[in-house]
Design a protein around this motif. Structure first.
Motif, mmCIF file in Angstrom:
data_model
loop_
_atom_site.group_PDB
_atom_site.id
_atom_site.type_symbol
_atom_site.label_atom_id
_atom_site.label_comp_id
_atom_site.label_asym_id
_atom_site.label_seq_id
_atom_site.Cartn_x
_atom_site.Cartn_y
_atom_site.Cartn_z
ATOM 1 N N GLN A 92 -27.329 123.320 45.232
ATOM 2 C CA GLN A 92 -26.680 123.164 46.536
ATOM 3 C C GLN A 92 -27.577 122.415 47.522
ATOM 4 O O GLN A 92 -27.107 121.564 48.292
ATOM 5 N N ILE A 93 -28.863 122.721 47.484
ATOM 6 C CA ILE A 93 -29.811 122.039 48.375
ATOM 7 C C ILE A 93 -29.859 120.554 48.043
ATOM 8 O O ILE A 93 -29.794 119.698 48.935
ATOM 9 N N LEU A 94 -29.952 120.246 46.755
ATOM 10 C CA LEU A 94 -29.981 118.847 46.341
ATOM 11 C C LEU A 94 -28.667 118.156 46.669
ATOM 12 O O LEU A 94 -28.644 116.976 47.071
ATOM 13 N N ARG A 95 -27.574 118.884 46.541
ATOM 14 C CA ARG A 95 -26.256 118.325 46.848
ATOM 15 C C ARG A 95 -26.164 117.854 48.297
ATOM 16 O O ARG A 95 -25.777 116.714 48.578
ATOM 17 N N TRP A 96 -26.543 118.719 49.242
ATOM 18 C CA TRP A 96 -26.421 118.377 50.656
ATOM 19 C C TRP A 96 -27.440 117.318 51.067
ATOM 20 O O TRP A 96 -27.129 116.425 51.868
ATOM 21 N N ALA A 97 -28.646 117.417 50.516
ATOM 22 C CA ALA A 97 -29.656 116.410 50.835
ATOM 23 C C ALA A 97 -29.219 115.036 50.325
ATOM 24 O O ALA A 97 -29.353 114.022 51.019
ATOM 25 N N SER A 98 -28.665 115.001 49.114
ATOM 26 C CA SER A 98 -28.209 113.742 48.531
ATOM 27 C C SER A 98 -27.025 113.168 49.313
ATOM 28 O O SER A 98 -26.958 111.965 49.569
ATOM 29 N N PHE A 99 -26.096 114.028 49.692
ATOM 30 C CA PHE A 99 -24.921 113.617 50.466
ATOM 31 C C PHE A 99 -25.354 112.938 51.769
ATOM 32 O O PHE A 99 -24.863 111.862 52.135
ATOM 33 N N ALA A 100 -26.307 113.560 52.458
ATOM 34 C CA ALA A 100 -26.789 112.991 53.716
ATOM 35 C C ALA A 100 -27.577 111.712 53.487
ATOM 36 O O ALA A 100 -27.467 110.747 54.245
ATOM 37 N N ASN A 101 -28.357 111.693 52.411
ATOM 38 C CA ASN A 101 -29.232 110.555 52.137
ATOM 39 C C ASN A 101 -28.462 109.309 51.738
ATOM 40 O O ASN A 101 -28.877 108.192 52.053
ATOM 41 N N SER A 102 -27.345 109.483 51.056
ATOM 42 C CA SER A 102 -26.580 108.328 50.578
ATOM 43 C C SER A 102 -25.408 108.015 51.497
ATOM 44 O O SER A 102 -25.430 107.049 52.259
ATOM 45 N N ASP A 103 -24.384 108.857 51.492
ATOM 46 C CA ASP A 103 -23.152 108.564 52.231
ATOM 47 C C ASP A 103 -23.366 108.536 53.746
ATOM 48 O O ASP A 103 -22.973 107.588 54.424
ATOM 49 N N VAL A 104 -23.958 109.602 54.281
ATOM 50 C CA VAL A 104 -24.124 109.684 55.737
ATOM 51 C C VAL A 104 -25.053 108.580 56.229
ATOM 52 O O VAL A 104 -24.714 107.810 57.138
ATOM 53 N N MET A 105 -26.231 108.497 55.640
ATOM 54 C CA MET A 105 -27.226 107.548 56.132
ATOM 55 C C MET A 105 -26.781 106.108 55.946
ATOM 56 O O MET A 105 -26.996 105.271 56.832
ATOM 57 N N TYR A 106 -26.154 105.803 54.820
ATOM 58 C CA TYR A 106 -25.733 104.427 54.571
ATOM 59 C C TYR A 106 -24.755 103.942 55.639
ATOM 60 O O TYR A 106 -24.896 102.843 56.185
ATOM 61 N N ASN A 107 -23.736 104.748 55.941
ATOM 62 C CA ASN A 107 -22.720 104.308 56.896
ATOM 63 C C ASN A 107 -23.248 104.267 58.324
ATOM 64 O O ASN A 107 -22.851 103.405 59.111
ATOM 65 N N ILE A 108 -24.143 105.180 58.668
ATOM 66 C CA ILE A 108 -24.770 105.123 59.988
ATOM 67 C C ILE A 108 -25.629 103.869 60.102
ATOM 68 O O ILE A 108 -25.546 103.123 61.076
ATOM 69 N N ALA A 109 -26.467 103.628 59.088
ATOM 70 C CA ALA A 109 -27.364 102.472 59.131
ATOM 71 C C ALA A 109 -26.574 101.164 59.130
ATOM 72 O O ALA A 109 -26.914 100.216 59.850
ATOM 73 N N ARG A 110 -25.512 101.107 58.322
ATOM 74 C CA ARG A 110 -24.699 99.892 58.251
ATOM 75 C C ARG A 110 -24.080 99.579 59.620
ATOM 76 O O ARG A 110 -24.090 98.425 60.070
ATOM 77 N N SER A 111 -23.542 100.605 60.273
ATOM 78 C CA SER A 111 -22.949 100.411 61.601
ATOM 79 C C SER A 111 -24.000 99.961 62.605
ATOM 80 O O SER A 111 -23.784 99.034 63.392
ATOM 81 N N TYR A 112 -25.142 100.631 62.585
ATOM 82 C CA TYR A 112 -26.214 100.314 63.536
ATOM 83 C C TYR A 112 -26.685 98.867 63.366
ATOM 84 O O TYR A 112 -26.812 98.134 64.356
ATOM 85 N N LEU A 113 -26.937 98.447 62.133
ATOM 86 C CA LEU A 113 -27.419 97.093 61.897
ATOM 87 C C LEU A 113 -26.401 96.048 62.344
ATOM 88 O O LEU A 113 -26.767 94.995 62.887
ATOM 89 N N SER A 114 -25.113 96.342 62.138
ATOM 90 C CA SER A 114 -24.064 95.409 62.556
ATOM 91 C C SER A 114 -23.964 95.337 64.077
ATOM 92 O O SER A 114 -23.883 94.253 64.654
ATOM 93 N N ILE A 115 -23.964 96.491 64.720
ATOM 94 C CA ILE A 115 -23.834 96.545 66.178
ATOM 95 C C ILE A 115 -25.011 95.858 66.855
ATOM 96 O O ILE A 115 -24.857 95.170 67.870
#
Length: 411
Positions: A92-115
């Motif tokens: 479960q710990i690896l699941r949530w850490a991975s979810f944040a590291n890939s899906d959450v971080m990627y979309n936040i970073a992608r938006s930030y770099l574009s903006i």
């Protein structure tokens, strides 16, 4: 004896590793990668965080480094809280850490770099990222409505890493209005940020007072013809004209090759919408023009440094994101083969023209990959491309078959 050196910059992605070292008093040196002369030769990707341990151990990827550092903690109870006391908690710990590291971080970073204009701005793509971010926040809210932490009953690496991932967005593109819509996530975030473990690195963190928004560059208006000036004023103007002018943004070098007869967008739609083996690939070989496009085997140079397979897949995702300036001229797929702590990255990419560098050198880490040109008239090269784009057969490495476990498509 020192347990190693952690190379970081000021990104919130480094908060977790820095916090573990500081709070648990680990004998690990923290170095600013921008002021370190040995960092770049040791880590070709030049990305933070990076860790150099005993006996030449080199680790990249935030999660791998965090799990390694957590295992250096001598207090077994604290270690069990951070990493999990059994296989269910650990998963479960690896699941949530991975979810944040890939899906959450990627979309936040992608938006930030574009903006910020650091990559080409595409409103439709940014809006899509925001939709995904909202969906991810809803998943966190659903869990945190009834629980204090995301993975277990105690603060764990899953919480700390996820909070660090959200921190980047909360400091930049997610303003007060967005935060008000996600009270459970924000209650959890504030709880984690105030915990003794991460309180120090979060001390200077500030929520965005206003969400970043894209500001298009203003186009210069054409000047109206002016009446002749006296000679003295003309001399002044001539002197000014000698001052260096800002360079115009250059077109992509592949633009000079002109419009091809093979329509890349048609192929991308065919690949996305049809079955790969029976429909898409036959269509591709029927329409492919080797004089307009070349095909390349692309392999990662440092497979011995790869650890968990999902981290290797994240590496591909980051590489593809940094190729965004060239995606209109290329298509391909890279896959992860093997298993945790014994995997590699390889794939096949088609690019406009006959040289690989003009398409790939827009990505800072392009030299971390090797490129071998394929010949579509050779059956073995043709079959390699088919396998890389279909993902339905093992990858053969040194005569040994290794299953494809993940991958990403560049389109």
């Amino acid at each position: 004896m020192s347990q190693g050196t952690l190379y970081i910059n000021k990104s919130p992605r480094n908060f977790t590793a820095e916090a573990l070292i500081s709070h648990f008093k680990l004998d690990v040196k923290i170095a600013d990668l921008e002021q370190s002369s040995e960092f770049a030769p040791l880590f070709p990707l030049k990305q933070a965080p990076a860790f150099l341990g005993p006996k030449g151990l080199k680790l990249t990827e935030a999660l791998a480094i965090q799990f390694y550092l957590a295992n250096l903690i001598t207090d077994d109870k604290e270690k069990a809280h951070l990493l999990g006391s059994d296989i269910i908690e650990q998963s479960q710990i690896l699941r949530w850490a991975s979810f944040a590291n890939s899906d959450v971080m990627y979309n936040i970073a992608r938006s930030y770099l574009s903006i910020k204009g650091l990559i080409p701005y595409n409103k439709k793509e940014v809006d899509g990222c925001y939709v995904k971010i909202d969906n991810f926040a809803a998943i966190f809210d659903a869990r945190l409505r009834d629980y204090t932490y995301v993975a277990t009953e105690n603060i764990s690496l899953g919480d700390i890493h996820a909070a660090s991932s959200w921190a980047f967005g909360l400091a930049t593109i997610l303003g007060p209005e967005w935060r008000a819509k996600h009270p459970h996530l924000m209650r959890w975030f504030n709880t984690v940020a105030a915990s003794p473990i991460v309180k120090a690195p979060f001390a200077e963190f500030k929520l965005a007072e206003k969400a970043l928004t894209y500001v298009p560059q203003k186009k210069q208006k054409a000047e109206k013809p002016k009446a002749d000036k006296p000679k003295a004023e003309k001399k002044k103007d001539e002197a000014k004209s000698e001052e260096p002018r800002p360079e115009k943004k250059e077109k992509h070098p592949l633009e000079a090759l002109g419009k091809p007869t093979f329509v890349l967008d048609d192929w991308k739609r065919k690949y996305s919408n049809e079955d790969t083996r029976p429909v898409a690939l036959p269509w591709f070989w029927e329409h492919y023009n080797p004089e307009e496009y070349s095909i390349w085997k692309v392999g990662y140079k440092y497979n011995d440094e790869l650890t968990l397979t999902f981290m290797s897949n994240n590496l591909i995702g980051g590489f593809f994101a940094r190729l965004s300036a060239s995606t209109k001229y290329m298509f391909g797929s890279l896959v992860v083969y093997g298993e945790n702590n014994n995997n590699g990255i390889v794939g096949a990419v088609m690019i406009r023209g006959q040289e690989f560098a003009p398409a790939f050198n827009v990505a800072p880490d392009w030299e971390s990959y090797e490129y071998v040109k394929l010949d579509a008239t050779k059956e073995e090269d043709k079959e390699f491309l088919n396998n890389m784009w279909a993902w339905d057969k093992p990858v053969v490495v040194d005569g040994e078959s290794k299953e494809i476990v993940d991958g990403k498509v560049l389109k």
